[in-house]
Structures are given as C-alpha cells and as structure tokens.
Design a protein around this motif. Structure first.
Motif, PDB file in Angstrom:
ATOM      1  N   THR A  80       7.651   8.109  10.319  1.00 54.11           N
ATOM      2  CA  THR A  80       7.562   9.841  11.193  1.00 54.11           C
ATOM      3  C   THR A  80       6.918   9.851  12.368  1.00 54.11           C
ATOM      4  OG1 THR A  80       6.399  10.835   9.373  1.00 54.11           O
ATOM      5  CG2 THR A  80       8.750  11.233   8.773  1.00 54.11           C
ATOM      6  N   ALA A  81       6.610   8.597  12.211  1.00 56.21           N
ATOM      7  CA  ALA A  81       4.535   8.779  13.175  1.00 56.21           C
ATOM      8  C   ALA A  81       4.370   9.391  13.556  1.00 56.21           C
ATOM      9  CB  ALA A  81       5.945   8.826  14.598  1.00 56.21           C
ATOM     10  N   THR A  82       4.421  10.221  12.289  1.00 56.40           N
ATOM     11  CA  THR A  82       2.564  11.072  12.307  1.00 56.40           C
ATOM     12  C   THR A  82       1.574   9.806  11.697  1.00 56.40           C
ATOM     13  OG1 THR A  82       3.693  10.864   9.713  1.00 56.40           O
ATOM     14  CG2 THR A  82       3.824  13.295  11.433  1.00 56.40           C
ATOM     15  N   PRO A  83       0.581   9.511  11.392  1.00 57.94           N
ATOM     16  CA  PRO A  83      -0.556   9.419  11.400  1.00 57.94           C
ATOM     17  C   PRO A  83      -0.384   9.204  10.352  1.00 57.94           C
ATOM     18  CG  PRO A  83      -1.664  11.008  12.434  1.00 57.94           C
ATOM     19  CD  PRO A  83      -0.261  11.271  12.329  1.00 57.94           C
ATOM     20  N   ASN A  84      -0.775  10.005   9.018  1.00 50.04           N
ATOM     21  CA  ASN A  84      -0.863   9.687   7.058  1.00 50.04           C
ATOM     22  C   ASN A  84       0.868   9.463   6.674  1.00 50.04           C
ATOM     23  OD1 ASN A  84       0.965  11.180   4.588  1.00 50.04           O
ATOM     24  ND2 ASN A  84      -1.070  11.476   4.913  1.00 50.04           N
ATOM     25  N   ASN A  85       1.685   9.559   7.114  1.00 53.35           N
ATOM     26  CA  ASN A  85       3.040   8.863   6.268  1.00 53.35           C
ATOM     27  C   ASN A  85       3.447   7.620   7.083  1.00 53.35           C
ATOM     28  OD1 ASN A  85       6.035   9.216   5.841  1.00 53.35           O
ATOM     29  ND2 ASN A  85       6.383   8.018   7.645  1.00 53.35           N
ATOM     30  N   ASP A  86       3.098   7.172   8.397  1.00 52.89           N
ATOM     31  CA  ASP A  86       2.986   5.166   8.523  1.00 52.89           C
ATOM     32  C   ASP A  86       1.762   4.473   8.036  1.00 52.89           C
ATOM     33  OD1 ASP A  86       5.324   6.456   9.942  1.00 52.89           O
ATOM     34  OD2 ASP A  86       4.308   6.116  12.391  1.00 52.89           O
ATOM     35  N   LEU A  87       0.963   5.137   7.650  1.00 53.95           N
ATOM     36  CA  LEU A  87       0.199   4.435   6.619  1.00 53.95           C
ATOM     37  C   LEU A  87       0.450   4.625   5.519  1.00 53.95           C
ATOM     38  CD1 LEU A  87      -2.637   3.771   6.903  1.00 53.95           C
ATOM     39  CD2 LEU A  87      -3.447   5.559   6.011  1.00 53.95           C
ATOM     40  N   SER A  88       0.953   5.436   5.424  1.00 53.69           N
ATOM     41  CA  SER A  88       0.950   5.630   3.213  1.00 53.69           C
ATOM     42  C   SER A  88       2.236   5.009   3.303  1.00 53.69           C
ATOM     43  CB  SER A  88       1.386   7.515   3.205  1.00 53.69           C
ATOM     44  OG  SER A  88       1.848   6.993   1.939  1.00 53.69           O
ATOM     45  N   GLU A  89       3.259   5.127   3.748  1.00 55.31           N
ATOM     46  CA  GLU A  89       4.329   3.448   3.657  1.00 55.31           C
ATOM     47  C   GLU A  89       4.131   2.861   4.018  1.00 55.31           C
ATOM     48  OE1 GLU A  89       9.789   4.009   4.844  1.00 55.31           O
ATOM     49  OE2 GLU A  89       8.282   5.137   6.145  1.00 55.31           O
TER      50      GLU A  89
END
Length: 398
Positions: free
Chosen positions: A295-304
């Motif tokens: 999604t290009a959000t800080p949280n999502n891309d790190l988590s994924e």
C-alpha cells in the motif's frame, strides 16, 4: 479433499481501464491512473491524488442501460458493470442454468449516496430511496438483480482483504458441492467518508504512492470493481469451457495486533501465505510472482516485507505492488489484483512496481521495477486489511 477451482471469466473497471484488455495495456505500458479528484466534492480535492474512474454516475448508469431514477450507489454501478463483463467473458447465457451464486465484497457500500442525501432525508421523500441503498448488502443484491441471478447471494466486508475472502468462500462452496459456479469479487467507490478517514489516520500521500520505497509517504485511495467466474470441474467438462486459470490455494489469518496497523513482524501475513501454500501443496520455489499488497504506507510495506522474508528466506520471488497504477481500492483490491494475477499467468509477465527509487533500510528487498517476461505457473496475491484481516490467494495455470 481440496482440488483446484477453475476461473472461466473475469471483468474489471478501474482507473486504468474499463475492460480487462484496457487494464492489461496500461499495466504493460506503465500508464498509471492516479490523478486529482474530479467527480467528488471534498475539501481535500487539491491536496491528495486518487485512482479515480473518470465516469460520472450518470454515465455509468447509461452504460448499464438503467433508468434515470435508479437508486444504484456508485459502488453498485461499478460492481454491476464489472460483474456483467465477467459473466459475458465466461460465455454464460443462462445465469440460472446451474446452481449459481454471487459473493460480492465492499467496504464503502452506498456511502456516496448517504453523504449526498443524508440531511434531506426527512425533508424530501424523493431522496429516501438513496439512503436505503446505504448498506453493504444492497450493492450485492443490485448486482445480482442486474445479472438476473436468482440463487445464493452473500456479501463479505473484511476491510481490504474482502474480495480475497469472497474468492475463498466461492471456491470452498464449489468444493463442498453447495454451488456449481460462483461470481466472486468486490467493488468500492471513492467517498468523502473514506477520504476523511484515511486522512485522519495520516496515511494518505499528496503525491504518487511509492510501494516498498524507503521514502514512501502513504497510499493513494482508488475506486474499482472486478469479478471472477468460478466453476466446478463438472460444469467446465460438460460445457467444454476454456479455463483462464485456477484458484489453487488460499489462506486467511488474523494477527489481532491493532485496529488499523499490521503486526510489525507480519504475523498475520505470514500465516495467510503459509496456509495458502500448504493448501495448494506448493513449495516456496514454485511461486513465480507475488502480487504484493504493497500500500506504500510505512507500516504495511515493512510488515509485508518481513513476512515475505519469513516465508521465502533469501529467495523471495519477483514481486510488485500494482497499487501504484490504481491506488488502493479497499474491498475491491484483491479482486482487481486477482484479474492482474490471471493476466500475469496468461501472458507470462511480471508487472512493474512503479515509482520505486530507494530500497527500504530495514531489509534487502527490491521489487521488480520494469515489465519482465518470464514463464509464470503460480502467482501468489496478498491482501491485508484493517482489524488484522490477512488473506492470500494463489492462482495457477493448471
């Protein structure tokens, strides 16, 4: 015992095209559909970019042949348009010939109508029909009605993993012998409600979204609808159907970490991918392309990203997020990305992760940034939503 479920038709409308062919052309030519808002009045109009379909509700209704006094929400209009394409693509002339169902997903529902007419509800009886189209299930029933479908109808709303769960539910109902074919997918329209909500969460970007980039600023919201036709082996054989691809595996999990954020270690994502691979009886080396949630959000891309490394180790397959093309279309995301996954299989291509420049500092992962041609047999597609709703679907050639 689980066996693969055939995909025999698909339809789509998004900001990069109103047909499957138009979407494929945009994906292969790098034409993104991110722009400023035209069809919606919002104070954020000039501040954010979105993946907007440049057709008004009136124009969509005309394309569908609806009367001017219809009470279809924009979500229902987009959904009916894509679902009709899918049914036609599957060569279905008699929708009720077999035990046929519709499982549609949405998060916005009829919110665009509610926003427009809410304050006039008690003063103007003529607008009350629009408010009755508010609930998520209304769009599903409108789509079924438009298709002439008389069988099973259900609605899934698990945030941004909704359409993935609709696909799973449809596949499971075919495997359980409950239905012979199912139209599955999702639809969501842009609305002030979602724009304001995501703005409040401070995860909207004021420029083009940059999935998996170290300097990513957030997502671009989008609107879209897509549907697949799933059919049993018996129907495929009896009607000598052309099979586009198969749903070979799926899994969902909930990391129960936070109302909106994903687990920092990607626990839910890891479990969903693990389950999907186990069900498909595939090894990690069998996956040729990953259509990431990204999604290009800080949280999502790190988590994924961390979840991908936990599953695949040092050999993460080529992956990309197509949300840089379409924006994040919420409940429709897994549906349009299912179409893109099938297109990747059919055309042996990995779609590019647009706008990427700088690798993330937390790990050594690089998305595929250019269109790449290669043999593709299995595509893994991720969709993760608020509330910890994590889902993965695997699509295969045979």
């Amino acid at each position: 015992m689980y066996s693969k479920v055939a995909i025999t038709g698909m339809g789509i409308i998004s900001s990069i095209g109103k047909t499957v062919e138009e979407n494929f052309t945009s994906l292969t030519e790098g034409k993104k559909g991110i722009s400023t808002i035209e069809n919606l009045e919002t104070i954020h109009k000039d501040v954010i970019k979105v993946g907007e379909i440049k057709l008004t509700n009136t124009e969509l209704a005309q394309l569908l042949g609806l009367s001017s006094d219809n009470n279809y929400s924009r979500t229902a209009l987009l959904g009916a348009y894509a679902a009709k394409q899918a049914v036609q693509s599957a060569g279905i002339n008699a929708i009720n010939e077999y035990r046929t169902g519709l499982i549609s997903s949405t998060s916005v529902g009829g919110m665009d109508m509610t926003e427009r007419y809410f304050y006039d509800y008690f003063k103007n009886e003529a607008v009350q029909k629009y408010i009755t189209a508010h609930d998520a299930g209304d769009s599903s029933h409108k789509i079924a009605e438009y298709l002439g479908l008389e069988g099973f109808v259900s609605t899934v709303s698990t945030a941004c993993s909704s359409a993935a769960n609709a696909i799973m539910m449809g596949a499971r109902m075919i495997q359980a012998g409950k239905l012979d074919r199912v139209v599955v997918g999702g639809t969501d329209a842009l609305a002030k409600f979602t724009i304001n909500g995501f703005k409040t969460l401070m995860i909207l970007s004021d420029t083009y979204n940059t999935p998996f980039d170290n300097h990513r600023k957030g997502l671009n919201l989008g609107e879209a609808a897509a549907f697949l036709v799933l059919e049993s082996d018996a129907v495929v054989k009896e009607q000598n159907k052309k099979v586009l691809a198969y749903v070979s595996g799926f899994g969902n999990a909930n990391d129960a970490y936070h109302q909106t954020a994903s687990s920092e270690n990607g626990d839910g994502a890891f479990l969903a991918m693990e389950k999907a691979l186990q069900l498909a009886k595939l090894d990690i080396s069998d996956i040729d392309y990953i259509n990431a949630h990204g999604t290009a959000t800080p949280n999502n891309d790190l988590s994924e990203g961390r979840a991908l490394i936990r599953i695949f180790g040092e050999k993460v397959p080529e992956f990309s997020s197509t949300k840089a093309f379409t924006g994040h279309t919420l409940a429709a995301a897994a549906a349009i990305e299912a179409v893109y996954s099938v297109l990747a299989l059919q055309n042996n291509v990995v779609f590019p992760n647009l706008n990427f420049q700088t690798p993330m500092e937390e790990f050594d992962l690089m998305p595929q940034t250019t269109l790449k041609h290669k043999e593709i047999r299995h595509v893994l597609s991720n969709s993760f939503g608020f509330g910890g709703n994590c889902s993965t679907v695997i699509f295969s050639k045979n």
